[in-house]
Design an enzyme around this catalytic site. Structure first.
Site, short mmCIF file in Angstrom:
data_model
loop_
_atom_site.label_atom_id
_atom_site.label_comp_id
_atom_site.label_asym_id
_atom_site.label_seq_id
_atom_site.Cartn_x
_atom_site.Cartn_y
_atom_site.Cartn_z
N VAL A 35 0.83 -1.20 0.00
CA VAL A 35 0.00 0.00 0.00
C VAL A 35 0.87 1.25 0.00
O VAL A 35 0.62 2.21 -0.75
CB VAL A 35 -0.97 0.01 1.20
CG1 VAL A 35 -1.73 1.32 1.27
CG2 VAL A 35 -1.95 -1.16 1.10
N CYS A 36 1.90 1.25 0.83
CA CYS A 36 2.79 2.42 0.92
C CYS A 36 3.54 2.65 -0.38
O CYS A 36 3.86 3.79 -0.73
CB CYS A 36 3.78 2.25 2.08
SG CYS A 36 2.99 2.23 3.71
N THR A 37 3.82 1.58 -1.11
CA THR A 37 4.47 1.72 -2.41
C THR A 37 3.62 2.56 -3.35
O THR A 37 4.11 3.48 -4.02
CB THR A 37 4.73 0.32 -3.02
OG1 THR A 37 5.69 -0.38 -2.20
CG2 THR A 37 5.26 0.43 -4.45
N LEU A 40 3.58 6.37 -2.04
CA LEU A 40 4.76 7.18 -2.36
C LEU A 40 4.78 7.52 -3.85
O LEU A 40 5.18 8.62 -4.23
CB LEU A 40 6.03 6.44 -1.97
CG LEU A 40 6.38 6.44 -0.48
CD1 LEU A 40 7.66 5.66 -0.22
CD2 LEU A 40 6.53 7.87 0.06
#
Length: 219
Positions: A35-37, A40
């Site tokens: 999810v964080c990929t 960002l």
């Protein structure tokens, strides 16, 4: 303040980086998380929008600079987005602990607590103006983050508030503390409208609580 390392330097100082700009800090529990990929990547693609608003972006994750650099390369290959803004390193969790953003219910493979997935919006005076927190399973809404910046910047300079789901160019609310006389001075007698509501009917009031005026920047 955050003082330490990023993917590019061991002498990073958040306040120096922000200068007199607004700032957004994206907290991430760890590198190489799906999810964080995507988040960002979304932030990287929106850098022109942030720059238009005088906002500088910084990421934060509980890994070292080598890990950050490898993750940034993955992000570029997977999404096409080039993460050029700083990604702060906190492999020891020292900064997370001092900021009070560790989630004791969410731990990594080593049993160490991970950072809460929060977004902090900082005003130029470095005061936190807004904090949004998301669970690990829900990606952040960047349209809402941009909208939140728009409303924060508007209301910091003008005597207005924004209604639910407001977008730039739509009507805004006259600040509640202003009396009608003060609103007359600020916006002109014809510069705002009063919404007639049952609770105020027939009363001689110095201040009506729901009053609309045009967006002072885009009206």
């Amino acid at each position: 303040n955050l003082v330490g390392s990023t993917q590019d330097t061991d002498a990073f100082n958040l306040y120096d980086y922000l200068g007199d700009n607004w700032g957004i800090i994206f907290m991430h529990p760890g590198d190489f998380t799906p999810v964080c990929t995507t988040e960002l990547a979304a932030a990287a693609n929106l850098i022109p929008e942030f720059e238009k608003r005088g906002v500088k972006v910084c990421g934060f994750s509980c890994n070292d600079s080598e890990s950050h650099s490898a993750w940034i390369e993955d992000i570029k290959v997977a999404t096409g987005a080039d993460v050029t803004f700083p990604l702060f390193c906190d492999p020891t969790r020292d900064h997370s602990l001092s900021l009070g953003i560790l989630d004791q219910t969410n731990k990594d493979a080593k049993g160490l607590p991970l950072t809460v997935r929060s977004v902090f919006v900082l005003k130029p005076d470095k005061i936190v103006a807004l904090m949004l927190t998301y669970p690990a399973s829900s990606g952040r809404n960047f349209d809402e983050i941009l909208r939140a910046v728009d409303t924060l910047q508007l209301t910091s300079k003008h005597s207005v508030a924004t209604p639910a789901n407001w977008k730039p160019g739509e009507k805004v609310i006259v600040n509640f503390p202003l009396s009608d006389a003060q609103a007359d001075e600020k916006f002109g007698k014809e510069g705002y409208s009063i919404v007639e509501v049952p609770s105020e009917k027939g009363k001689n009031l110095s201040k009506h609580y729901l009053r609309y005026t045009k967006d002072p920047l885009n009206g």
